[in-house]
Design a protein around this motif. Structure first.
Motif, short mmCIF file in Angstrom:
data_model
loop_
_atom_site.label_atom_id
_atom_site.label_comp_id
_atom_site.label_asym_id
_atom_site.label_seq_id
_atom_site.Cartn_x
_atom_site.Cartn_y
_atom_site.Cartn_z
N GLU A 1 9.53 1.17 -7.70
CA GLU A 1 8.96 1.48 -6.55
C GLU A 1 9.62 1.76 -5.47
O GLU A 1 9.35 2.41 -4.44
CB GLU A 1 8.08 0.12 -6.34
CG GLU A 1 6.91 -0.12 -7.23
CD GLU A 1 7.48 -0.46 -8.55
OE1 GLU A 1 6.45 -0.55 -9.51
OE2 GLU A 1 8.55 -0.96 -9.01
N ASN B 1 3.02 1.61 -3.13
CA ASN B 1 2.29 1.46 -4.27
C ASN B 1 2.94 0.40 -5.18
O ASN B 1 3.01 0.54 -6.47
CB ASN B 1 2.43 2.80 -5.36
CG ASN B 1 1.78 4.03 -4.60
OD1 ASN B 1 1.04 3.92 -3.71
ND2 ASN B 1 2.83 5.12 -4.64
N GLU C 1 0.75 -1.11 0.00
CA GLU C 1 -0.06 0.03 -0.04
C GLU C 1 0.84 1.12 -0.05
O GLU C 1 0.79 2.23 -0.94
CB GLU C 1 -0.81 0.10 1.15
CG GLU C 1 -1.80 1.37 1.43
CD GLU C 1 -2.17 1.34 2.72
OE1 GLU C 1 -2.88 2.45 3.23
OE2 GLU C 1 -2.25 0.26 3.57
#
Length: 364
Positions: free
Chosen positions: A329, A264, A261
């Motif tokens: 990420e 992302n 979460e």
């Protein structure tokens, strides 16, 4: 404000001297004397980012990854690197890259990951060696305190969480001034003996010029006796990765859902669950397989990184949970970090966070 002025501000958080030797950091395109009209901060400098800079009237792009990594032998626009560089030159846009200089910063990439995930009291996972030097100098006893104070102000004497560190011993120095000298004490042609203090201080290697400037400015002797040696001690403030603690421990699946979460992450690859609570977490943005052993040594419950190969997941060996969330990420919040930093340093200036998508990996 010029490009050179902007770089000076950026080097406060990530000195280029801290970058890895293989890297290509610093000003890659442009002129140091160019007056900056606007700054665009991005993770990667690509053609769409260049178009965005043109549209937003930004003539300086601050990029995490260097668009020029290997040497360019031609500029004909045959590939995305050449096309990007050509467009920068044609539009008088400077490009500055930070990459591993920011990776090695204790306020950089990995500190941001820790902030996003709520990892408290992070410390460097792999402290860099060969970045600490020691200065030894000699001065009249009465001037020792003045000299040490000047060296501390210049950045010497920092060891871990302590500052103004030094060690001094007293003895007797001797010298004979030559005919062309102008001695502060003693007489030309005569051997002089003086009660002196030997001063020893350590400093981060990129501060050497400032340290010596401070020494020569306050030292009373015409000829200053000093020596500098490089130490192999690990530097607690510079290095790859970070390790810290969660405020509240959680189970492995719960923690990975949190990571997914907060970061992302579309997909998370991980080693076998160990059915134990997660409390201590190590992180390393980008390709971090080389740090698996360091994460084990730090007794981390989880190690978060990217670009792991199949067999590298075996290296968990039921000692920790290895997690790969993707290269982009792990580094995506780096540009937010830099924008926040620059706004604090140069408020009321045109600083933009790039909205261009630069992640080359798509998920189905």
């Amino acid at each position: 404000m010029t490009v050179k002025d902007t770089i000076k501000i950026l080097e406060e958080i990530a000195p280029l001297a801290h970058a890895e030797e293989f890297d290509n950091v610093g000003l890659l395109v442009g002129d140091l004397a160019t007056v900056v009209e606007g700054i665009l901060v991005t993770l990667d400098t690509l053609e769409n980012v260049m178009d965005e800079a043109i549209e937003k009237k930004c003539n300086l792009i601050i990029s995490f990854h260097p668009i020029i990594f290997k040497g360019l032998k031609k500029l004909t626009g045959d590939n995305y690197v050449e096309r990007t560089v050509l467009k920068a030159i044609k539009n008088d846009i400077a490009i500055y890259s930070m990459h591993t200089a920011l990776d090695n910063s204790n306020m950089g990439v990995n500190a941001k990951i820790c902030e996003v995930l709520g990892i408290k009291h992070p410390k460097i996972l792999i402290p860099k060696t060969g970045t600490i030097k020691k200065l030894t100098t000699y001065a009249p006893v009465a001037k020792a305190t003045t000299i040490k104070s000047a060296l501390f102000r210049a950045g010497a004497g920092d060891i871990g969480n302590y500052s103004n560190c030094s060690f001094s011993t007293e003895g007797v120095g001797s010298f004979k001034a030559g005919g062309d000298s102008n001695p502060t004490i003693g007489k030309i042609g005569e051997i002089h003996y003086e009660k002196e203090t030997q001063i020893n201080v350590v400093f981060s290697f990129e501060k050497e010029k400032e340290i010596l400037t401070a020494l020569f400015k306050v030292h009373p002797y015409e000829e200053v006796a000093y020596e500098i040696v490089k130490l192999e001690n690990p530097n607690q403030h510079i290095g790859m990765g970070m390790v810290g603690h969660l405020e509240t421990e959680m189970d492995e699946k719960q923690f990975l859902n949190l990571v997914k979460e907060k970061m992302n992450a579309s997909v998370i690859r991980h080693s076998q669950f160990l059915d134990k609570k997660v409390k201590k977490v190590a992180v390393l943005g980008g390709s971090g397989s080389f740090a698996i052993s360091a994460a084990k040594k730090a007794s981390a419950d989880v190690f978060i990184t990217a670009d792991l190969k199949y067999h590298q997941f075996y290296e968990a060996e039921k000692e920790l949970l290895i997690v790969d969330i993707g290269h982009f990420e792990t580094e995506q919040f780096t540009k937010d970090l830099l924008v926040d930093y620059l706004i604090k340093k140069i408020p009321n200036f045109a600083i933009s966070l790039s909205e261009s998508i630069t992640n080359p990996i798509k998920y189905l």
